[in-house]
Design a protein around this motif. Structure first.
Motif, PDB file in Angstrom:
ATOM      1  N   ASP A  13       0.805  -1.029  -0.024  1.00  0.00           N
ATOM      2  CA  ASP A  13      -0.066  -0.025   0.152  1.00  0.00           C
ATOM      3  C   ASP A  13       0.776   1.174   0.191  1.00  0.00           C
ATOM      4  O   ASP A  13       1.706   1.464   0.934  1.00  0.00           O
ATOM      5  N   THR A  14       1.053   1.814  -1.080  1.00  0.00           N
ATOM      6  CA  THR A  14       1.463   3.049  -1.195  1.00  0.00           C
ATOM      7  C   THR A  14       1.159   4.447  -0.473  1.00  0.00           C
ATOM      8  O   THR A  14       1.524   5.568  -0.490  1.00  0.00           O
ATOM      9  N   GLY A  15      -0.312   4.219  -0.455  1.00  0.00           N
ATOM     10  CA  GLY A  15      -1.149   5.555   0.305  1.00  0.00           C
ATOM     11  C   GLY A  15      -1.534   6.460  -0.897  1.00  0.00           C
ATOM     12  O   GLY A  15      -2.490   7.166  -0.539  1.00  0.00           O
ATOM     13  N   ARG A  16      -1.536   5.892  -2.267  1.00  0.00           N
ATOM     14  CA  ARG A  16      -2.067   6.658  -3.017  1.00  0.00           C
ATOM     15  C   ARG A  16      -3.460   6.250  -3.516  1.00  0.00           C
ATOM     16  O   ARG A  16      -3.612   4.892  -3.487  1.00  0.00           O
ATOM     17  N   GLU A  17      -4.377   7.000  -3.890  1.00  0.00           N
ATOM     18  CA  GLU A  17      -5.549   6.684  -4.258  1.00  0.00           C
ATOM     19  C   GLU A  17      -5.662   5.934  -5.589  1.00  0.00           C
ATOM     20  O   GLU A  17      -4.820   6.498  -6.435  1.00  0.00           O
ATOM     21  N   PRO A  18      -6.259   4.750  -5.939  1.00  0.00           N
ATOM     22  CA  PRO A  18      -6.300   4.146  -7.263  1.00  0.00           C
ATOM     23  C   PRO A  18      -6.683   5.037  -8.359  1.00  0.00           C
ATOM     24  O   PRO A  18      -7.595   5.497  -8.050  1.00  0.00           O
ATOM     25  N   GLY A  19      -5.857   4.986  -9.382  1.00  0.00           N
ATOM     26  CA  GLY A  19      -6.441   6.090 -10.452  1.00  0.00           C
ATOM     27  C   GLY A  19      -6.221   7.437 -10.293  1.00  0.00           C
ATOM     28  O   GLY A  19      -6.541   8.343 -11.227  1.00  0.00           O
ATOM     29  N   GLY A  20      -5.640   7.986  -9.089  1.00  0.00           N
ATOM     30  CA  GLY A  20      -5.314   9.382  -8.911  1.00  0.00           C
ATOM     31  C   GLY A  20      -3.920   9.674  -8.520  1.00  0.00           C
ATOM     32  O   GLY A  20      -3.217   8.959  -8.317  1.00  0.00           O
ATOM     33  N   GLU A  21      -3.860  10.981  -8.709  1.00  0.00           N
ATOM     34  CA  GLU A  21      -2.494  11.660  -8.317  1.00  0.00           C
ATOM     35  C   GLU A  21      -2.459  12.239  -6.742  1.00  0.00           C
ATOM     36  O   GLU A  21      -1.320  12.416  -6.400  1.00  0.00           O
ATOM     37  N   ALA A  22      -3.516  12.236  -6.316  1.00  0.00           N
ATOM     38  CA  ALA A  22      -3.669  12.781  -5.028  1.00  0.00           C
ATOM     39  C   ALA A  22      -3.856  11.468  -3.849  1.00  0.00           C
ATOM     40  O   ALA A  22      -4.532  10.758  -4.151  1.00  0.00           O
ATOM     41  N   THR A  23      -3.520  12.012  -2.623  1.00  0.00           N
ATOM     42  CA  THR A  23      -3.828  11.067  -1.607  1.00  0.00           C
ATOM     43  C   THR A  23      -4.416  11.846  -0.521  1.00  0.00           C
ATOM     44  O   THR A  23      -3.928  12.980   0.014  1.00  0.00           O
ATOM     45  N   ALA A  24      -5.499  11.306  -0.005  1.00  0.00           N
ATOM     46  CA  ALA A  24      -6.376  12.038   0.934  1.00  0.00           C
ATOM     47  C   ALA A  24      -6.079  11.522   2.346  1.00  0.00           C
ATOM     48  O   ALA A  24      -6.345  10.274   2.496  1.00  0.00           O
ATOM     49  N   GLU A  53      -1.017  16.276  -2.747  1.00  0.00           N
ATOM     50  CA  GLU A  53      -0.933  16.371  -4.521  1.00  0.00           C
ATOM     51  C   GLU A  53       0.469  16.877  -4.726  1.00  0.00           C
ATOM     52  O   GLU A  53       1.352  17.415  -4.139  1.00  0.00           O
ATOM     53  N   PRO A  54       0.795  16.325  -5.946  1.00  0.00           N
ATOM     54  CA  PRO A  54       2.412  16.587  -6.276  1.00  0.00           C
ATOM     55  C   PRO A  54       2.689  17.982  -6.290  1.00  0.00           C
ATOM     56  O   PRO A  54       3.809  18.413  -5.975  1.00  0.00           O
ATOM     57  N   THR A  55       1.792  19.020  -6.560  1.00  0.00           N
ATOM     58  CA  THR A  55       1.841  20.379  -6.663  1.00  0.00           C
ATOM     59  C   THR A  55       1.591  21.198  -5.285  1.00  0.00           C
ATOM     60  O   THR A  55       1.992  22.295  -5.373  1.00  0.00           O
ATOM     61  N   GLN A  56       0.763  20.764  -4.498  1.00  0.00           N
ATOM     62  CA  GLN A  56       0.135  21.202  -3.384  1.00  0.00           C
ATOM     63  C   GLN A  56      -0.465  20.437  -2.284  1.00  0.00           C
ATOM     64  O   GLN A  56      -0.613  19.139  -2.605  1.00  0.00           O
ATOM     65  N   LEU A  57      -0.641  20.905  -1.029  1.00  0.00           N
ATOM     66  CA  LEU A  57      -1.504  20.516  -0.056  1.00  0.00           C
ATOM     67  C   LEU A  57      -2.564  21.183  -0.120  1.00  0.00           C
ATOM     68  O   LEU A  57      -2.526  22.413   0.074  1.00  0.00           O
ATOM     69  N   ARG A  96       3.233   9.002   6.418  1.00  0.00           N
ATOM     70  CA  ARG A  96       4.610   9.167   5.723  1.00  0.00           C
ATOM     71  C   ARG A  96       4.563   9.033   4.376  1.00  0.00           C
ATOM     72  O   ARG A  96       5.264   9.408   3.262  1.00  0.00           O
ATOM     73  N   ALA A  97       4.076   7.698   4.017  1.00  0.00           N
ATOM     74  CA  ALA A  97       4.096   7.133   2.561  1.00  0.00           C
ATOM     75  C   ALA A  97       3.451   8.197   1.682  1.00  0.00           C
ATOM     76  O   ALA A  97       3.711   8.531   0.613  1.00  0.00           O
ATOM     77  N   ALA A  98       2.525   8.714   1.925  1.00  0.00           N
ATOM     78  CA  ALA A  98       1.760   9.918   1.055  1.00  0.00           C
ATOM     79  C   ALA A  98       2.667  10.887   0.789  1.00  0.00           C
ATOM     80  O   ALA A  98       2.619  11.363  -0.198  1.00  0.00           O
ATOM     81  N   PHE A  99       3.402  11.643   2.213  1.00  0.00           N
ATOM     82  CA  PHE A  99       4.248  12.601   1.553  1.00  0.00           C
ATOM     83  C   PHE A  99       5.391  12.113   0.969  1.00  0.00           C
ATOM     84  O   PHE A  99       5.940  13.013  -0.161  1.00  0.00           O
ATOM     85  N   ILE A 100       5.955  10.913   1.217  1.00  0.00           N
ATOM     86  CA  ILE A 100       7.212  10.391   0.306  1.00  0.00           C
ATOM     87  C   ILE A 100       6.781   9.982  -0.994  1.00  0.00           C
ATOM     88  O   ILE A 100       7.622  10.481  -1.972  1.00  0.00           O
ATOM     89  N   ASN A 101       5.723   9.509  -1.313  1.00  0.00           N
ATOM     90  CA  ASN A 101       5.116   9.098  -2.766  1.00  0.00           C
ATOM     91  C   ASN A 101       5.128  10.505  -3.591  1.00  0.00           C
ATOM     92  O   ASN A 101       5.111  10.306  -4.730  1.00  0.00           O
TER      93      ASN A 101
END
Length: 165
Positions: A3-14, A99-103, A152-157
């Protein structure tokens, strides 16, 4: 697959309370409030007999009140208070969308954005997650629900500079 912490099919993690956790809080809060409403006469009667408890006479009267409507009203009031407390906890807890560009940080009905270029470090301070700028200014400090590893995984990913071990 881990589990990488990413939502499937999306670039953002909530990050925050998910649907299951919210449902659990409402069920647990409602059940606890209902139980306290049902047990209030017994609890008040027991506390009234202790010398060190203030307002013993009032507690005795509450424990001795035996009207039919009170036996219905107390559990319903306890249920309502338990559900209200659960709603307060959920509303007060931050939801952080990484998200890759912002929180995007949403808390207490308002949202704010923190641009990725402004973030110089992310670390844990006890149970709180802290996001800081290059000048050391705290851009966010709060408890994010979801577990240490998922946060941690969400920020690192998303390539944020995670500084905690």
């Amino acid at each position: 697959m881990p589990d990488t912490g990413r939502e499937p099919g999306g670039e953002a993690t909530a990050l925050g309370f998910d649907r299951r956790a919210r449902a659990f809080l409402f069920v647990a809060g409602g059940a606890l409030g209902l139980a306290l409403g049902l047990g209030l006469p017994y609890l008040a009667g027991a506390l009234a007999n202790l010398e060190w408890v203030p307002f013993g006479g009032l507690l005795h009267d509450i424990g001795a009140y035996d009207a039919i409507w009170a036996w219905v009203a107390r559990p319903l009031l306890g249920l309502a208070l338990g559900l209200g407390f659960a709603a307060f906890v959920i509303h007060d807890s931050p939801v952080v969308r990484v998200e890759p560009t912002q929180l995007v940080i949403t808390q207490r009905g308002s949202s704010r954005r923190v641009e990725r270029k402004d973030v110089n470090g992310v670390y844990r301070d006890g149970s709180k997650t802290v996001v800081v700028s290059a000048t050391g200014r705290e851009l966010f400090r709060g408890e994010i629900e979801g577990g240490r590893d998922k946060v941690r995984a969400a920020f690192i990913n998303h390539d944020y500079p995670w500084e905690s071990t």
